[in-house]
Design an enzyme around this catalytic site. Structure first.
Site, PDB file in Angstrom:
ATOM      1  N   GLU A 104      -8.301 -28.196   0.766  1.00 19.98           N
ATOM      2  CA  GLU A 104      -8.280 -28.652  -0.625  1.00 19.98           C
ATOM      3  C   GLU A 104      -7.106 -29.589  -0.849  1.00 19.98           C
ATOM      4  O   GLU A 104      -6.024 -29.374  -0.302  1.00 19.98           O
ATOM      5  CB  GLU A 104      -8.151 -27.403  -1.518  1.00 19.98           C
ATOM      6  CG  GLU A 104      -8.426 -27.623  -2.975  1.00 19.98           C
ATOM      7  CD  GLU A 104      -8.362 -26.311  -3.774  1.00 19.98           C
ATOM      8  OE1 GLU A 104      -9.000 -25.309  -3.392  1.00 19.98           O
ATOM      9  OE2 GLU A 104      -7.636 -26.310  -4.787  1.00 19.98           O
ATOM     10  N   ASP A 106      -5.237 -31.223  -4.212  1.00 23.36           N
ATOM     11  CA  ASP A 106      -5.269 -31.019  -5.669  1.00 23.36           C
ATOM     12  C   ASP A 106      -4.358 -31.911  -6.488  1.00 23.36           C
ATOM     13  O   ASP A 106      -3.171 -32.013  -6.176  1.00 23.36           O
ATOM     14  CB  ASP A 106      -4.732 -29.616  -6.015  1.00 23.36           C
ATOM     15  CG  ASP A 106      -5.621 -28.504  -5.556  1.00 23.36           C
ATOM     16  OD1 ASP A 106      -6.823 -28.699  -5.530  1.00 23.36           O
ATOM     17  OD2 ASP A 106      -5.073 -27.436  -5.236  1.00 23.36           O
ATOM     18  N   GLU A 108      -3.451 -31.442 -10.539  1.00 25.58           N
ATOM     19  CA  GLU A 108      -3.710 -30.669 -11.756  1.00 25.58           C
ATOM     20  C   GLU A 108      -2.754 -31.152 -12.826  1.00 25.58           C
ATOM     21  O   GLU A 108      -1.552 -31.273 -12.590  1.00 25.58           O
ATOM     22  CB  GLU A 108      -3.490 -29.164 -11.530  1.00 25.58           C
ATOM     23  CG  GLU A 108      -4.595 -28.506 -10.748  1.00 25.58           C
ATOM     24  CD  GLU A 108      -4.424 -26.992 -10.675  1.00 25.58           C
ATOM     25  OE1 GLU A 108      -4.301 -26.342 -11.728  1.00 25.58           O
ATOM     26  OE2 GLU A 108      -4.397 -26.474  -9.566  1.00 25.58           O
TER      27      GLU A 108
END
Ligand SMILES: *[C@@H]1O[C@H](CO)[C@@H](O)[C@H](O)[C@H]1NC(C)=O
Length: 277
Positions: A104, A106, A108
């Site tokens: 993953e 990311d 955010e």
């Protein structure tokens, strides 16, 4: 119609030759490239496929994901984040594979009360293990205009960019025994949700539901990918050039507010091995 064997394979050959040039760049259309995955009628595609929005209210957030999976490439998306009092909201925008040993990458975005800065939180998971957070303030208000958030992912490194400025580089440290995402294809995901139990000042500031619905906007999705021998995009460069390196240092010096490599409370022994070189 009957094609002769030879004529047909000639056609296939020239079609695939043509396709490999097209692989260079996919200029996005949200209808073609994405599925709205949850949140009822809260996620929306409009403007003939050029714009997408996610929204969040007290009942639900919303999300979308790419139809295709990608293994390496450069992925650009422009986002305009929830404006006004966005405290408690999180807009997640990330790449992920599936399963218990997933990879993953990311971004955010943690909202804030009006006039206070968003936090851009980043993380990299490899074979199911993350814990590699870096957090940043931005040098602009991400709710006023669209800005471009990009991921460059090739076998040598993962680079996070904001308006083409690298903010983080995660280098392949397999030689030190650190797994690197390189064999599991990933989809692009995004969601807007309520995280007022932790997002803003560690959960101290709660979501103000009188301001709902909260809305984030997306446009100008673009991917350069493909392992064709005809593709040779800048995203395949193994190293950042000198200018990009200077920009990266500028961001890390002035805007980075958390780096797992320097969290001595959490890692009294000096952080994971990739931090020690
Ligand atoms: C919100 O604003 C406060 C005060 O400026 C700051 O400490 C915090 O890092 C900001 N961002 C978030 C997501 O809490």
């Amino acid at each position: 119609m009957v094609y002769s064997q030879k004529g047909f394979s000639g056609l296939v050959l020239s079609v695939s030759f043509f396709m490999s040039f097209c692989m260079l760049t996919f200029a996005g259309n949200f209808y073609q490239d994405f599925d709205l995955t949850w949140g009822g009628n809260r996620p929306k595609i409009f403007g003939g496929g050029k714009l997408l929005s996610l929204s969040l209210d007290k009942i639900s957030g919303s999300g979308f994901k790419s139809k295709r999976e990608y293994l390496f490439g450069r992925i650009d998306m422009q986002l305009k984040l929830v404006a006004g009092n966005s405290a408690g909201t999180v807009t997640a925008y990330y790449l992920s594979s599936q399963g218990p040993t997933h990879d993953e990458i990311d971004f955010e975005f943690l909202g804030n009360v009006t006039g206070q800065p968003y936090i851009l939180h980043t993380n990299v998971f490899s074979q199911g293990k993350g814990d590699r957070e870096q957090q940043f303030y931005l040098w602009f208000d991400p709710t006023k205009n669209f800005h471009t958030y990009s991921i460059i992912w090739n076998p040598q490194h993962i680079v996070f960019l904001v308006d083409n400025t690298p903010i983080r580089e995660f280098r392949n440290a397999e030689s030190l025994g650190v797994p690197f995402p390189k064999s599991q294809p990933m989809r692009i995901y995004s969601s807007l949700w309520n995280a007022d139990d932790w997002a803003t000042r560690g959960g101290l500031v709660k979501t103000d539901w009188s301001k709902a619905p909260f809305t984030a906007y997306y446009r100008n999705f673009n991917v350069q990918t493909g392992n064709s021998k005809f593709t040779n995009g800048a995203w395949q460069n193994q190293q950042l050039d000198a200018y990009s390196r200077r920009r990266l240092r500028w961001v890390q010096k002035n805007f980075m507010i958390y780096n797992y490599c320097q969290d001595h409370k959490r890692f009294p022994q000096g952080g994971p091995v990739e931090c020690r070189r």
